[in-house]
Design a protein around this motif. Sequence first.
Motif, mmCIF file in Angstrom:
data_model
loop_
_atom_site.group_PDB
_atom_site.id
_atom_site.type_symbol
_atom_site.label_atom_id
_atom_site.label_comp_id
_atom_site.label_asym_id
_atom_site.label_seq_id
_atom_site.Cartn_x
_atom_site.Cartn_y
_atom_site.Cartn_z
ATOM 1 N N ALA A 35 0.833 -1.210 0.000
ATOM 2 C CA ALA A 35 0.000 0.000 0.000
ATOM 3 C C ALA A 35 0.865 1.256 0.000
ATOM 4 O O ALA A 35 0.580 2.217 -0.727
ATOM 5 N N HIS A 36 1.928 1.249 0.786
ATOM 6 C CA HIS A 36 2.814 2.421 0.809
ATOM 7 C C HIS A 36 3.570 2.568 -0.514
ATOM 8 O O HIS A 36 3.762 3.693 -0.992
ATOM 9 N N LEU A 37 3.962 1.466 -1.121
ATOM 10 C CA LEU A 37 4.605 1.529 -2.437
ATOM 11 C C LEU A 37 3.642 2.063 -3.483
ATOM 12 O O LEU A 37 4.028 2.823 -4.370
ATOM 13 N N ARG A 38 2.374 1.641 -3.409
ATOM 14 C CA ARG A 38 1.374 2.105 -4.369
ATOM 15 C C ARG A 38 1.129 3.609 -4.229
ATOM 16 O O ARG A 38 0.843 4.284 -5.198
ATOM 17 N N GLN A 39 1.264 4.126 -3.003
ATOM 18 C CA GLN A 39 1.109 5.564 -2.790
ATOM 19 C C GLN A 39 2.321 6.333 -3.301
ATOM 20 O O GLN A 39 2.193 7.373 -3.931
ATOM 21 N N ASP A 40 3.517 5.815 -2.988
ATOM 22 C CA ASP A 40 4.755 6.507 -3.347
ATOM 23 C C ASP A 40 5.882 5.486 -3.426
ATOM 24 O O ASP A 40 6.489 5.137 -2.413
ATOM 25 N N ALA A 41 6.153 5.010 -4.614
ATOM 26 C CA ALA A 41 7.168 3.971 -4.806
ATOM 27 C C ALA A 41 8.580 4.471 -4.524
ATOM 28 O O ALA A 41 9.500 3.671 -4.380
ATOM 29 N N ARG A 42 8.760 5.777 -4.421
ATOM 30 C CA ARG A 42 10.078 6.332 -4.131
ATOM 31 C C ARG A 42 10.266 6.655 -2.645
ATOM 32 O O ARG A 42 11.275 7.237 -2.263
ATOM 33 N N MET A 43 9.296 6.286 -1.836
ATOM 34 C CA MET A 43 9.385 6.536 -0.405
ATOM 35 C C MET A 43 10.606 5.807 0.167
ATOM 36 O O MET A 43 10.769 4.614 -0.069
ATOM 37 N N PRO A 44 11.461 6.516 0.913
ATOM 38 C CA PRO A 44 12.596 5.840 1.537
ATOM 39 C C PRO A 44 12.118 4.753 2.507
ATOM 40 O O PRO A 44 11.074 4.894 3.161
ATOM 41 N N LEU A 45 12.871 3.679 2.572
ATOM 42 C CA LEU A 45 12.492 2.579 3.462
ATOM 43 C C LEU A 45 12.440 3.024 4.919
ATOM 44 O O LEU A 45 11.631 2.511 5.693
ATOM 45 N N THR A 46 13.273 3.992 5.290
ATOM 46 C CA THR A 46 13.241 4.491 6.670
ATOM 47 C C THR A 46 11.912 5.187 6.969
ATOM 48 O O THR A 46 11.353 5.014 8.046
ATOM 49 N N THR A 47 11.398 5.935 6.003
ATOM 50 C CA THR A 47 10.090 6.595 6.173
ATOM 51 C C THR A 47 8.987 5.547 6.259
ATOM 52 O O THR A 47 8.098 5.634 7.119
ATOM 53 N N MET A 48 9.059 4.551 5.382
ATOM 54 C CA MET A 48 8.060 3.487 5.405
ATOM 55 C C MET A 48 8.116 2.731 6.730
ATOM 56 O O MET A 48 7.083 2.368 7.294
ATOM 57 N N ILE A 63 11.448 -4.769 5.788
ATOM 58 C CA ILE A 63 10.868 -4.197 4.569
ATOM 59 C C ILE A 63 11.754 -4.535 3.371
ATOM 60 O O ILE A 63 11.266 -4.984 2.334
ATOM 61 N N PHE A 64 13.054 -4.338 3.515
ATOM 62 C CA PHE A 64 13.991 -4.633 2.435
ATOM 63 C C PHE A 64 13.898 -6.102 2.023
ATOM 64 O O PHE A 64 13.803 -6.423 0.829
ATOM 65 N N ASP A 65 13.910 -6.997 3.000
ATOM 66 C CA ASP A 65 13.841 -8.435 2.711
ATOM 67 C C ASP A 65 12.533 -8.811 2.017
ATOM 68 O O ASP A 65 12.519 -9.601 1.074
#
Length: 152
Positions: free
Chosen positions: A11-24, A35-37
């Motif tokens: 869902a977060h990727l669908r909103q903003d695929a460039r969102m940093p993993l730390t923000t997510m 998240i990375f794994d």
Amino acid sequence: MINKKDLQIIAHLRQDARMPLTTMSRKTNIPVSTIFDRLKANESSLIVKHTCLLDFNKLGYSVRANITFRVERDDKEKLKEFLLKNASVNSLYKINNGFDYLVECIFKQIKDMDSFMDDVENKFRIIDKQLFFIIEDLKKEEFMANPEMIFE
């Protein structure tokens, strides 16, 4: 089986695929490493393509249309190959209910669309077609894009 954490990440990727993993990570309370794994694990199976959505009108492509085609059986595969290779075709779907293909096309001008339609009609035995101009996007690529509405 997709679990709730995976759905939140999606869902977060669908909103903003460039969102940093730390923000997510902060938004989901899922560790960055997890998240990375999970992204790497789903990269080849669940995530089909990373892309961006464009405002074609601002790029000078003001004509967008969805076109359905019903074609003679012998021409189905040839039409599909033609549409797959055509630069004006943005999306191509095999459909049912009396038609074979649904095509989303993008053109600079109406005359470009007319030329495309003439080309299709001259090369293939079209039984039926319907053309719908896209006037305005009201909702696009929103399915599974709201983390608050995660479902299982």
